[in-house]
Each structure stands twice: as C-alpha cells, then as structure tokens.
Design a protein around this motif. Sequence first.
Motif, mmCIF file in Angstrom:
data_model
loop_
_atom_site.group_PDB
_atom_site.id
_atom_site.type_symbol
_atom_site.label_atom_id
_atom_site.label_comp_id
_atom_site.label_asym_id
_atom_site.label_seq_id
_atom_site.Cartn_x
_atom_site.Cartn_y
_atom_site.Cartn_z
ATOM 1 N N ASP A 1 38.897 11.016 14.102
ATOM 2 C CA ASP A 1 39.081 10.194 12.911
ATOM 3 C C ASP A 1 38.017 10.460 11.851
ATOM 4 N N ARG B 1 38.887 9.702 7.976
ATOM 5 C CA ARG B 1 38.889 8.286 7.635
ATOM 6 C C ARG B 1 37.473 7.723 7.624
ATOM 7 N N ARG B 2 36.687 8.059 8.628
ATOM 8 C CA ARG B 2 35.315 7.562 8.685
ATOM 9 C C ARG B 2 34.477 8.083 7.518
ATOM 10 N N GLN C 1 39.291 7.784 -1.883
ATOM 11 C CA GLN C 1 38.840 7.398 -0.539
ATOM 12 C C GLN C 1 39.727 6.288 0.022
ATOM 13 N N ILE D 1 41.976 6.498 3.485
ATOM 14 C CA ILE D 1 41.889 5.481 4.537
ATOM 15 C C ILE D 1 43.266 4.899 4.828
ATOM 16 N N ASP E 1 45.639 7.316 6.653
ATOM 17 C CA ASP E 1 45.311 7.434 8.072
ATOM 18 C C ASP E 1 45.786 6.205 8.843
#
Length: 391
Positions: free
Chosen positions: A310, A313-314, A368, A372, A375
């Motif tokens: 991930d 996303r992180r 961003q 997010i 995902d």
Amino acid sequence: MPAFSLDPQQSAWCAELRSLAAGRLRPLARKGEPGRVNRPLLAELGRLGLLERLFTSGALDLCLMRESLAYACTEAETALALQGLGAHPVHAHGTPAQRDRWLPAVARGDAVAAFALSEPGAGSDAAALTLRADGGGGGGGAAPAARRWRLTGAKCWISNAPEADFYTVFARTTPGAGSRGVTAFLVPADRPGLTGGALEMLSPHPIGTLDFDGVPVTGDDVLGEVDRGFRVAMGTLNLLRPSVGAFAVGMAQAALDATVAHTARRDAFGGPLSGLQTVAHQVAEMALRTEAARLMVYAAATAYDQAAPDVPRRAAMAKLLATETAQYVVDTAVQLHGARALRRGHLLEHLYREVRAPRIYEGASEVQRAVIAKDLYARQHTGEESGEEAR
C-alpha cells in the motif's frame, strides 16, 4: 524498527545534520542568488557525503535527512531533494553506462539533475503529456539501442531548469495510449535543440521551462523500457512523496520552536503571551499536528522500505497531511508573532514563502486525495469480489 520510534543513533544523526545545516550550509545558502542553482552549496552537500546517501539510503533515512536539513536550512534541503528527484530514475532504471556517467558526478555535487515531467497543459494529469518523441525506428532490424527519436514540445515548472546538466524527460512515444505510451529519457543539457528559461516564483527555488525543438535521443538514452516511462515517474514519486512530507515537517517544527520561544518571552496584556489560554491552545494544536504529520511520514517511509503493497496510498497520505499541516503551522506562527514575522529576512517570512509550494509540486493535495480514494475503492471492489467467491 517501529515507525514511531527512532533509535539513539538515528536521533544523534538528525542532531548532527541540523548542526551541519546551520553551521556549514546556511552561510553558503545565504550567498546564493534566489531562483538560481547554488553550485557551491551542492558541492558542500557532496563533500559532506549527503548526496551520495541519496543512492545508498532507504526512504526513512531520506526523510530524516530532509526533515533535519529543512529545520535549519531549507535551501540545502531543496538542493539535496532536487538532486534525488532528477537522479533517482537513473539510479533505479539506468543502464550501467548511464549510471557510471552521471551518478558519481551527482554524488560529488558536480552535476545538477532535474526531473522533467510537468508541462504547461499537463501538470497534475501526468498521463496527458504531449511532449512528442517522433520516430523510434532504427531501420534494417536495428538493435534497441539504435532506435532514434526527436523530442518536440515543452516542459514547465521544472526544478533546476534551465541550469541542470541533465534531465530525466518523459515524452509520448505512442500517441493515444495515455500513461502506457510514455517513455523516460536521460537527456544531457547540451543536446542540440534543447533550450529553456527561468521562472520567477514565490519561493526562491530554481524553476524554469524547457523547449524541445527536435532534440535527438536514441535507445541508449531510454530509462527503463519504451512506453513504460510512467512506471519510472510513479516509482520516483512514491519514494519522494513521503520525504516531501518530511521537508514540510522540518519547516513546521522550526516554526513551532520559534513560536514557543517568542510567546514565552513576549509580554502582552500584563504577562507573557504564553499565559493567554487562546495562545497556549494554538501552540498546543501546532505541536499536535506537527507530531501527527511526522509519525505518518515515518510510517509511509517505513512501508516503502519494507516493500509494503500500500505504498502509493501511504505516500499520498503522508505528503497530504504533512504539507497541509505545515501550511497551518507556519501561518499560525506568523499570526502569533505579528508584524515582525512579515519583515524580509525573518525566519517566518522565509518559511511562509517556502511552505506554499509543497502543497502543489509532486502531486497537488487534490491529486493525493484522488490517489487515496482510488486505492480505497479498489480495495472495496476487491473485497466484494472475494466475498462473492466465498459465498
């Protein structure tokens, strides 16, 4: 290692970096010309071994470097980060010849690198690139290295342009293919047909435009695979995005520390500003948000170093939270300092100009959020399919 805890050696290294930034790098930064590449500063970063660490350290170490340098000298942090951004594609995807030619010079601070992705009409939407790579043939069943293209078009908002010594350039090799038709090329600055100009920006970073008028490139200049350059770009951004957050955290911490010191000694209304509950609560909120952002940055970097699934996303979460937090913290610090913080040369005046850009570059805050959300919904879709299979 837990993402929320630094060991004593890491903490000592961060303290050393802050000291080096204040004592050796800040004086060189002050001698530089705003909006221009500061080559003496780069050379000193090279002598200190910090540029070489761009290629030998993991994502967490990169974050610690950027946060520590940003706390004491944002110009040094930016110079280091831009070298990493421009040269990482060569380090990760370059041929032995490409790496041997450029990476040692980058590590010494002798060669300036740049990452040329954004265009006048394709900033946040990187898949919409229009810089053309015309040709691609070699004739007579030529080997891949013998393939030839001509780059035609423009790039804009490119850090270190037009003063860089080489550029990682993303160009469209297959029309109409979206992100699947983009190729990354290593383009030396002295190629015929490549020109550019500087842009005057709010922050004092070297940023400019590039114009490609039939710039010749061959298969020897390709980074990675033809038509797979978007992977090169996204891989670089996934590494660098958490460390953009670290840059923001460093600025936020500097603003917070300055505010604690100022409000503790500044008298108003019969006592120190810190004695006013409204002021004390604002400072507490600044500290809370800064620490939360720091922890998310460290967690995202650790996920990258552990090859977690991930990471995109992180990385997006870390950059988003940290850059938005830094904007809030610096703005609040200016408010609590009053007019003195608006005077040219004040730390907060400097940070106020610096802090705005990270919310835009390497993917704006809105991008961003899109990463997010995409995902999360992809995971929801996969979970629903898994549930149907179980039934």
